[in-house]
Write a protein that holds these residues in place. Structure first.
Motif, PDB file in Angstrom:
ATOM      1  N   GLN A 182      -9.447   4.997  16.434  1.00 45.42           N
ATOM      2  CA  GLN A 182     -10.001   5.230  15.099  1.00 45.42           C
ATOM      3  C   GLN A 182      -9.822   3.943  14.296  1.00 45.42           C
ATOM      4  O   GLN A 182      -8.884   3.184  14.541  1.00 45.42           O
ATOM      5  CB  GLN A 182      -9.250   6.359  14.369  1.00 45.42           C
ATOM      6  N   PRO A 183     -10.678   3.693  13.330  1.00 42.38           N
ATOM      7  CA  PRO A 183     -10.439   2.524  12.478  1.00 42.38           C
ATOM      8  C   PRO A 183      -9.189   2.745  11.627  1.00 42.38           C
ATOM      9  O   PRO A 183      -9.126   3.697  10.856  1.00 42.38           O
ATOM     10  CB  PRO A 183     -11.697   2.426  11.616  1.00 42.38           C
ATOM     11  N   THR A 184      -8.200   1.910  11.814  1.00 43.03           N
ATOM     12  CA  THR A 184      -6.944   2.034  11.076  1.00 43.03           C
ATOM     13  C   THR A 184      -6.471   0.667  10.622  1.00 43.03           C
ATOM     14  O   THR A 184      -6.784  -0.346  11.246  1.00 43.03           O
ATOM     15  CB  THR A 184      -5.831   2.650  11.946  1.00 43.03           C
ATOM     16  N   ALA A 185      -5.743   0.645   9.542  1.00 37.60           N
ATOM     17  CA  ALA A 185      -5.094  -0.582   9.079  1.00 37.60           C
ATOM     18  C   ALA A 185      -3.663  -0.548   9.594  1.00 37.60           C
ATOM     19  O   ALA A 185      -2.870   0.283   9.172  1.00 37.60           O
ATOM     20  CB  ALA A 185      -5.125  -0.665   7.564  1.00 37.60           C
ATOM     21  N   VAL A 186      -3.353  -1.418  10.523  1.00 39.40           N
ATOM     22  CA  VAL A 186      -2.038  -1.424  11.153  1.00 39.40           C
ATOM     23  C   VAL A 186      -1.176  -2.495  10.490  1.00 39.40           C
ATOM     24  O   VAL A 186      -1.620  -3.618  10.281  1.00 39.40           O
ATOM     25  CB  VAL A 186      -2.153  -1.698  12.673  1.00 39.40           C
ATOM     26  N   ASN A 187       0.056  -2.131  10.180  1.00 40.51           N
ATOM     27  CA  ASN A 187       1.008  -3.059   9.576  1.00 40.51           C
ATOM     28  C   ASN A 187       1.947  -3.544  10.675  1.00 40.51           C
ATOM     29  O   ASN A 187       2.643  -2.741  11.297  1.00 40.51           O
ATOM     30  CB  ASN A 187       1.787  -2.357   8.457  1.00 40.51           C
ATOM     31  N   TYR A 188       1.954  -4.856  10.926  1.00 38.46           N
ATOM     32  CA  TYR A 188       2.818  -5.454  11.935  1.00 38.46           C
ATOM     33  C   TYR A 188       3.981  -6.138  11.232  1.00 38.46           C
ATOM     34  O   TYR A 188       3.785  -6.868  10.267  1.00 38.46           O
ATOM     35  CB  TYR A 188       2.052  -6.488  12.766  1.00 38.46           C
ATOM     36  N   ALA A 189       5.195  -5.932  11.724  1.00 37.62           N
ATOM     37  CA  ALA A 189       6.386  -6.554  11.157  1.00 37.62           C
ATOM     38  C   ALA A 189       6.946  -7.566  12.145  1.00 37.62           C
ATOM     39  O   ALA A 189       7.076  -7.274  13.336  1.00 37.62           O
ATOM     40  CB  ALA A 189       7.435  -5.501  10.827  1.00 37.62           C
TER      41      ALA A 189
END
Length: 118
Positions: free
Chosen positions: A72-79
């Motif tokens: 799905q189109p998602t905004a992923v936050n990478y740390a």
């Protein structure tokens, strides 16, 4: 005349109640995701980083990785995290990015994160 008015009011109230009850149908789509693909950090060509205390704004390390895919189109936050041990028992987050799969950390950022990690 009064009886007709009472019947008309009763029918109006019943009609409004039925209208409100019938307008509450749940027609939303079900959101499902597939099994996500974990991001993979690209191989680094370095084994040591020398941190120059005089030039803290200079780039120290550039990281890039493959993006996670949830179907799905998602905004992923990478740390980006640092730790004193390989098990990451007490990680320190240096920075995080959303919607990107690369970042360049400055000498000052790496030095600060490494110092906070111990």
């Amino acid at each position: 005349m009064m009886k007709t008015l009472k019947q008309l009011s009763a029918f109006s109230i019943i009609g409004l109640v039925l209208l409100f009850l019938s307008s509450c149908d749940d027609n939303s789509d079900t959101f499902t995701i597939t099994a996500p693909n974990a991001p993979v950090l690209a191989d680094l060509q370095i084994t040591q980083i020398e941190l120059d205390a005089a030039n803290t704004g200079n780039p120290a390390i550039a990281l890039n990785w493959s993006e996670s895919d949830y179907g799905q189109p998602t905004a992923v936050n990478y740390a980006i995290q640092f730790s004193m041990d390989e098990a990451f028992t007490a990680p320190v987050t240096a920075t995080s990015v959303t919607g990107r799969n690369d970042i360049t950390l400055s000498v000052g950022e790496v030095n600060s994160a490494a110092g906070n990690a111990g």
